[in-house]
Design a protein around this motif. Structure first.
Motif, short mmCIF file in Angstrom:
data_model
loop_
_atom_site.label_atom_id
_atom_site.label_comp_id
_atom_site.label_asym_id
_atom_site.label_seq_id
_atom_site.Cartn_x
_atom_site.Cartn_y
_atom_site.Cartn_z
N TRP A 263 6.73 9.46 -11.00
CA TRP A 263 7.95 8.68 -11.22
C TRP A 263 8.27 7.84 -9.99
N TRP A 264 8.22 8.47 -8.82
CA TRP A 264 8.48 7.73 -7.59
C TRP A 264 7.39 6.68 -7.33
N TYR A 265 6.17 7.01 -7.74
CA TYR A 265 5.07 6.06 -7.57
C TYR A 265 5.35 4.76 -8.33
N PHE A 266 5.70 4.88 -9.61
CA PHE A 266 5.94 3.68 -10.40
C PHE A 266 7.22 2.97 -9.97
N TYR B 26 -15.58 14.29 -7.62
CA TYR B 26 -14.73 15.04 -6.69
C TYR B 26 -13.27 15.09 -7.10
N GLY B 27 -12.88 14.38 -8.15
CA GLY B 27 -11.50 14.42 -8.61
C GLY B 27 -10.66 13.26 -8.09
N ASP B 28 -9.52 13.07 -8.74
CA ASP B 28 -8.65 11.94 -8.42
C ASP B 28 -8.00 12.06 -7.05
N ASN B 29 -7.77 13.30 -6.59
CA ASN B 29 -7.09 13.48 -5.30
C ASN B 29 -7.85 12.81 -4.16
N LEU B 30 -9.17 12.91 -4.19
CA LEU B 30 -9.98 12.29 -3.14
C LEU B 30 -9.87 10.76 -3.21
N VAL B 31 -9.81 10.22 -4.43
CA VAL B 31 -9.69 8.76 -4.59
C VAL B 31 -8.38 8.27 -3.96
N VAL B 32 -7.29 8.98 -4.24
CA VAL B 32 -5.99 8.59 -3.69
C VAL B 32 -5.99 8.74 -2.17
N LEU B 33 -6.59 9.83 -1.67
CA LEU B 33 -6.66 10.05 -0.23
C LEU B 33 -7.45 8.94 0.45
N LEU B 34 -8.60 8.59 -0.11
CA LEU B 34 -9.43 7.54 0.48
C LEU B 34 -8.71 6.20 0.47
N ALA B 35 -8.03 5.89 -0.66
CA ALA B 35 -7.28 4.63 -0.74
C ALA B 35 -6.18 4.59 0.31
N CYS C 107 0.81 -1.23 0.00
CA CYS C 107 0.00 0.00 0.00
C CYS C 107 0.84 1.28 0.00
N ALA C 108 2.12 1.17 0.35
CA ALA C 108 2.97 2.36 0.49
C ALA C 108 3.02 3.25 -0.75
N PRO C 109 3.01 2.70 -1.98
CA PRO C 109 3.12 3.59 -3.14
C PRO C 109 1.89 4.47 -3.39
N ILE C 110 0.74 4.16 -2.80
CA ILE C 110 -0.52 4.82 -3.17
C ILE C 110 -0.44 6.35 -3.07
N PRO C 111 -0.03 6.94 -1.94
CA PRO C 111 -0.02 8.41 -1.88
C PRO C 111 0.96 9.06 -2.86
N LEU C 112 1.97 8.31 -3.30
CA LEU C 112 2.94 8.87 -4.25
C LEU C 112 2.33 9.11 -5.63
#
Length: 278
Positions: free
Chosen positions: A67-70, A128-137, A56-61
């Motif tokens: 680049w850091w995410y992938f 609500y946009g992708d930011n909320l999806v990443v935050l919730l995940a 789960c660690a990569p999710i907020p990146l």
């Protein structure tokens, strides 16, 4: 994720997707025997926590640095063997008669998450946009880690651990190539391993690129992909819970495997020849 992948590598989307998945898979192959051997010594709960955390660690990146995410997704392959630890946990707490049903329930639970999460993600992204999806995940991942810390008991009793009687940890146990060599010592295990390998080889290739293919080539929208995954997930839940038990009871283990492989051939051929959204 598909959008970020395409935006980050617009000229080499499929190539980079394959490299990311390939590095992740290679690291999983190299680390799985080590994590399995250590879990036999130190218990399942600690490694369940570690594997879930690094998965789960990569999710907020995703929103902080693609680049850091992938890069982190690729490197997380060294710890993304959560299912191996979970199946070992199931084996600890069930007897042989209950084990197949328990494995089916674990797989069905995973399928249930595939039903709900893409639909929720597509809805929240649209409104609500992708930011909320990443935050919730990210928050759900943290909740999962807290759940393991606070509510999940250790499944491996002290008397069952390999170091109870002072047995030293052997690095041979952690050598993936040594594990492969041991497979050939038992003809039945070898046949099962070959069957699983040849089943997962096309399945993994399809899975790693299929949703990107739907998005970029067949022009599926995020909502359509979410609905597609939801339908597949619902069918998977039914198959893993209701049909699996019935088929194994009336057809036997081998014929159930053959039936499953037959449907897999049909599925992959249909994906391969399909070129229209319907």
């Amino acid at each position: 994720m598909l959008t970020v992948l395409h935006e980050t590598f617009p000229q080499h989307t499929f190539l980079m997707n394959g490299l990311i998945q390939g590095v992740k898979g290679l690291l999983s192959f190299m680390s799985a025997p080590l994590i399995g051997a250590l879990s036999d010594v130190w218990g399942r709960r600690s490694f369940l926590l570690i594997t879930v955390f690094f998965t789960c660690a990569p999710i907020p990146l995703m929103r902080l640095s693609p680049w850091w995410y992938f890069a982190m997704i690729s490197m997380s392959g060294a710890f993304s063997v959560t299912f191996s630890v979970i199946f070992a946990y199931v084996a600890d707490v069930t007897d042989e008669r209950e084990r197949s049903t328990a494995y089916g329930l674990v797989s069905a639970t995973f399928a249930a998450s595939l039903v709900t999460s893409p639909a929720i993600g597509a809805y929240l992204s649209a409104w609500y946009g992708d930011n909320l999806v990443v935050l919730l995940a990210t928050l759900i991942s943290l909740a999962d880690i807290c759940f393991i810390l606070l509510a999940v008991p250790e499944s491996l009793p002290d008397k069952m651990r390999l170091n109870t009687w002072g047995a030293p940890f052997s690095w041979e146990q952690a050598d993936p190539f040594a594990s492969l060599r041991k497979v050939g010592q038992d003809s039945t295990v070898l046949l099962i391993c070959i069957t699983v390998f040849l089943s997962y080889l096309p399945e993994a290739g399809q899975y790693s690129s299929f949703f990107l293919y739907l998005r970029q080539v067949i022009n599926f929208s995020s909502t359509t992909i979410a609905v597609f995954i939801g339908v597949v997930g619902i069918l998977s839940i039914v198959a893993q819970t209701l049909f699996l038990t019935l088929l194994m009871r009336y057809l036997g283990n081998k014929n159930t495997v053959l039936l499953g492989l037959g449907f897999q051939i049909l599925q992959l051929a249909w994906y391969g020849f399909g070129s229209e959204p319907w």
